[in-house]
Scaffold this active site. Structure first.
Site, PDB file in Angstrom:
ATOM      1  CE1 TYR A 166      -3.153  -3.038   0.908  1.00  0.00           C
ATOM      2  CE2 TYR A 166      -4.556  -1.115   1.162  1.00  0.00           C
ATOM      3  CZ  TYR A 166      -4.411  -2.479   1.012  1.00  0.00           C
ATOM      4  OH  TYR A 166      -5.521  -3.281   0.946  1.00  0.00           O
TER       5      TYR A 166
ATOM      6  CE  LYS B 162       4.320 -17.788  -2.354  1.00  0.00           C
ATOM      7  NZ  LYS B 162       3.870 -19.158  -2.081  1.00  0.00           N
TER       8      LYS B 162
ATOM      9  CG  ASP C   8       1.603 -20.462  -0.074  1.00  0.00           C
ATOM     10  OD1 ASP C   8       2.284 -20.016   0.871  1.00  0.00           O
ATOM     11  OD2 ASP C   8       2.112 -21.053  -1.035  1.00  0.00           O
TER      12      ASP C   8
ATOM     13  CG  ASP D 246      -7.301  -5.916   3.459  1.00  0.00           C
ATOM     14  OD1 ASP D 246      -8.115  -5.685   4.372  1.00  0.00           O
ATOM     15  OD2 ASP D 246      -7.576  -5.767   2.254  1.00  0.00           O
TER      16      ASP D 246
ATOM     17  CG  ASP E 297     -11.751  -9.317   4.392  1.00  0.00           C
ATOM     18  OD1 ASP E 297     -11.508  -8.519   5.314  1.00  0.00           O
ATOM     19  OD2 ASP E 297     -12.348  -9.002   3.342  1.00  0.00           O
TER      20      ASP E 297
HETATM   21  N1  GGG Z   1     -14.398  -0.058   7.074  1.00  0.00           N
HETATM   22  C1  GGG Z   1     -13.389  -0.507   6.194  1.00  0.00           C
HETATM   23  C2  GGG Z   1     -13.619  -0.125   4.768  1.00  0.00           C
HETATM   24  O1  GGG Z   1     -14.421   0.715   4.467  1.00  0.00           O
HETATM   25  N2  GGG Z   1     -12.900  -0.762   3.869  1.00  0.00           N
HETATM   26  C3  GGG Z   1     -13.027  -0.488   2.490  1.00  0.00           C
HETATM   27  C4  GGG Z   1     -11.921  -1.070   1.678  1.00  0.00           C
HETATM   28  O2  GGG Z   1     -12.094  -1.253   0.488  1.00  0.00           O
HETATM   29  N3  GGG Z   1     -10.794  -1.327   2.273  1.00  0.00           N
HETATM   30  C5  GGG Z   1      -9.671  -1.898   1.646  1.00  0.00           C
HETATM   31  C6  GGG Z   1      -8.463  -1.598   2.466  1.00  0.00           C
HETATM   32  O3  GGG Z   1      -8.515  -0.730   3.309  1.00  0.00           O
HETATM   33  O4  GGG Z   1      -7.456  -2.225   2.242  1.00  0.00           O
END
Ligand code: GGG
Length: 356
Positions: A138, A191, A224, A248, A252
């Site tokens: 990022y 990785k 992985d 991230d 999830d």
């Molecule tokens: N509340 C978290 C949110 O709105 N995430 C939206 C999103 O697309 N996040 C991707 C990230 O932050 O990496």
């Protein structure tokens, strides 16, 4: 009242407005019961609707305005009128990166009464994903049209940035967190067999920092293999630290295993406290259910508990977490976790579970 906290509120897009309103109601109820603290809410209408009117996701002076708060309570970002990368960078990442909120903690919690797709016994399972939140994939480095040869021949580059300082601070953060847990263990995820520069540096820093924490069990796992481990052997996890993108994705996966993305809370921390920290549910704006009153408020309410802890009220945070657990156990839950209740019904139930 002993203290009043100034909380900047950014509901953002879609279900952000519903779940943040739910969290505010719960916090107000909790503060009223205590009588010793309160909240001054400072709302900001930023997001994709703001973009439609102003051409930007937030006010040009937005960061200056936010600086003047004790914490930021954030909903979600993303709507169809704005490209996803524009809305994300224009709002959420604008705040996390400029306020150096480099530590993103994302607990994976298994609540009583919520079914998990895992085939193992989930009682007692809980782990925390620690996301490096300032660099890595990022970093925003790269470019398009690098071939200069136009459509059909386009070349794009996206560079991940790993600095020794950035790796060390998040890894150290993960170790310090592990010391507070029943199982002091840190699993580092990379990785580095394929990403032979930045992630090899990460692995080296991990080994060096680990030497300062002899009481903490450690392991380095490829992403992985770690994805499989989340599903097949989650009992082996306590604190999982990973780069911005990997964490991230893993968080999830973790929240889906715990029953729903709608349950997951997160804190974007600037541990030095030079800037305010930001608390938000992990989920996005969920356009498919926005405005229908059926979104799950638990992720936002649990994020409010993380915010209370950060504001120096761990006892209040504990009360809120206990209320969330009691409501889940009672069967009052939204559709994403197999219930029939609406957002407000779950919110009212959490408030009732706080007691008098
Ligand atoms: N509340 C978290 C949110 O709105 N995430 C939206 C999103 O697309 N996040 C991707 C990230 O932050 O990496």
């Amino acid at each position: 009242m002993e203290s009043s906290f100034r909380i900047a509120v950014i509901p953002g897009d879609g279900i952000g407005a519903e779940v943040i309103a739910a969290g505010q109601q719960v916090l107000e109820a909790l503060a009223k019961r205590s009588g010793s603290y309160g909240f001054e809410w400072i709302p900001y209408p930023w997001g994709s609707a703001y973009y439609a009117e102003h051409g930007v996701m937030m006010d040009a002076k937005g960061l200056e305005l936010l600086q003047n708060s004790d914490a930021i309570y954030f909903g979600a970002v993303g709507w169809e009128n704005v490209p996803d990368h524009t809305s994300l960078w224009g709002l959420r990442l604008n705040i996390t990166q400029n306020f150096d909120q480099w530590a993103n903690i994302r607990p994976v919690k298994f609540l009583p009464g919520i079914d998990s797709p895992l085939r193992t016994d989930t009682s007692g399972l809980d782990w925390i994903v620690v996301r490096e939140n300032s660099e890595g994939e990022y970093a925003g480095l790269g470019g398009r049209n690098l071939s200069g040869r136009g459509p059909g021949n386009e070349v794009a580059v996206q560079t991940a940035l790993f600095t020794e300082t950035g790796c060390e601070r998040i890894i150290r953060f993960a170790f310090d967190l592990a010391l507070t847990r029943a199982v002091p263990k840190v699993s580092s995820v990379t990785k580095s067999n394929a990403q032979q520069y930045g992630m090899v540096l990460w692995d080296e820093v991990f080994r060096r920092v680990a030497a300062d924490y002899p009481g903490v069990e450690t392991e380095s796992v490829l992403v992985d293999a770690m994805s499989a481990r989340f599903v097949l052997a989650p009992q082996s996890l306590s604190v999982v630290v990973a780069s911005n993108l990997f964490a991230d994705i893993l968080s999830d996966l973790g929240s889906a295993l715990a029953g729903s993305l709608g349950l997951a809370a997160s804190a974007n921390l600037n541990p030095e406290q030079r800037f305010p920290s930001m608390f938000e549910p992990v989920h996005g704006s969920a356009p498919d259910i926005a405005g229908r009153g059926i979104s799950n408020p638990v992720g936002a309410i649990a994020s409010a508990a993380l915010m209370l802890d950060h504001l120096g009220l761990p006892g209040e945070a504990g009360k809120l977490e206990a209320a969330i657990e009691a409501v889940a156990a009672s069967g009052i839950k939204t559709r994403d976790v197999g219930g029939t209740a609406g957002t407000q019904e779950v919110t009212d139930a959490v408030i009732a579970a706080l007691g008098q």
